[in-house]
Design an enzyme around this catalytic site. Sequence first.
Site, mmCIF file in Angstrom:
data_model
loop_
_atom_site.group_PDB
_atom_site.id
_atom_site.type_symbol
_atom_site.label_atom_id
_atom_site.label_comp_id
_atom_site.label_asym_id
_atom_site.label_seq_id
_atom_site.Cartn_x
_atom_site.Cartn_y
_atom_site.Cartn_z
ATOM 1 N N GLN A 13 1.039 -1.011 0.006
ATOM 2 C CA GLN A 13 -0.123 -0.014 0.048
ATOM 3 C C GLN A 13 0.883 1.605 -0.242
ATOM 4 O OE1 GLN A 13 -1.896 1.297 3.866
ATOM 5 N NE2 GLN A 13 -3.536 0.580 2.791
ATOM 6 N N GLY A 14 0.870 1.764 -1.511
ATOM 7 C CA GLY A 14 1.623 3.418 -1.130
ATOM 8 C C GLY A 14 0.929 4.240 -0.769
ATOM 9 N N SER A 16 1.683 6.859 2.517
ATOM 10 C CA SER A 16 2.543 7.715 2.818
ATOM 11 C C SER A 16 3.623 7.632 2.473
ATOM 12 C CB SER A 16 2.509 6.765 4.655
ATOM 13 O OG SER A 16 1.626 6.063 5.667
ATOM 14 N N SER A 48 4.207 -1.943 3.619
ATOM 15 C CA SER A 48 4.463 -2.701 5.201
ATOM 16 C C SER A 48 4.715 -4.020 3.096
ATOM 17 C CB SER A 48 2.798 -3.364 5.906
ATOM 18 O OG SER A 48 2.925 -2.011 6.630
ATOM 19 N N GLU A 131 -9.201 -1.547 6.157
ATOM 20 C CA GLU A 131 -8.589 -1.886 6.829
ATOM 21 C C GLU A 131 -8.564 -1.934 7.830
ATOM 22 O OE1 GLU A 131 -4.719 0.187 5.454
ATOM 23 O OE2 GLU A 131 -4.256 -0.919 6.826
#
Length: 277
Positions: A13-14, A16, A48, A131
């Site tokens: 998941q890109g 931040s 992550s 999420e």
Amino acid sequence: MPRILAVDEFWGQGFSEPGAGSDLAGLRTKAVLDGDEWVIDGQKVWTSAGARADWMYVLCRTDPDAPRHKGISMLLIPVDQPGVEVRPIKNILGGAEFCEVFFTGARTSVDMVVGEVNAGWGVAMGALGTERGTTLLAEHLRIAGEVRQMIDEARTSGATERAVMRADLARAWSEAKIMEWNGLRLMSAIKGRGPNPEVHASIAKVFASEAHRRMGEAAMRAEGSRSELVGEGYGLDRLQQIFLSSRAETIYGGTSQIQYNVLSERTLGLPREPRRA
Ligand SMILES: Cc1cc2nc3c(=O)[nH]c(=O)nc-3n(C[C@H](O)[C@H](O)[C@H](O)COP(=O)(O)OP(=O)(O)OC[C@H]3O[C@@H](n4cnc5c(N)ncnc54)[C@H](O)[C@@H]3O)c2cc1C
């Protein structure tokens, strides 16, 4: 989807970036169309499983002239290409679970957009809400097991002799029960038998992450002096791992402070904090 379900393929998941975490709309990674491909430049952080990811879903600024929340798109980008560099970051447990990801002229096909171009903000908020919600539905089962282990540990170490420790353990047990009920309430809301699943997801998230941190601290008191054993070549025991890993839970998926803001403004109707346009 089948490859994701079969765990043949990992996705990162890109969202931040340095300077764009809680204030995600400040993100600066940009994507520009070049023929039938997007060209991506920028940096993500805290991704992550980034070192194992085959693909990433990445929030990119695709219209620099639009208001902050508007000109953002969610692009799907293959990681195995010259324009993507992944650098693992060592975490407090000694592992390297999350990463920095650098995009330098990285490319993806024009159709690799989730939702509409420049409408990625809504897609991202949906993904984060899910999420927060789904990860907590069954979390209480694991946490109830941890509380049982804490109680056994405190009995063995003699810590249960102390009234304060007994109060800590009773609180941990009660909070694990509240997590279970929050999970059930959230599930009812998701199935349409209760109001507003996003609100329940925020409540469940902020309660579980704060309570789990407290439990980690109580677990260290239950272990006594053994909890302080750390060092090169020493494998952390399960309670030590819980203590350390729980520190991150009040941060990822939206920090506690942000969840409190969201709940106070949108649910309780309290005055909004000042925001940039
Ligand atoms: C273990 C872990 C895994 C992660 N995995 C991913 C991932 O896979 N992909 C991804 O994109 N990101 C991931 N993140 C990043 C995570 O989403 C961000 O860390 C989080 O959103 C906070 O952003 P920040 O770190 O930039 O902190 P900041 O936003 O700089 O916040 C710093 C502190 O200020 C407080 N604060 C900020 N704004 C306000 C405000 N308006 N009011 C009150 N307090 C405020 C925050 O609560 C926090 O305490 C992960 C983080 C962790 C710890």
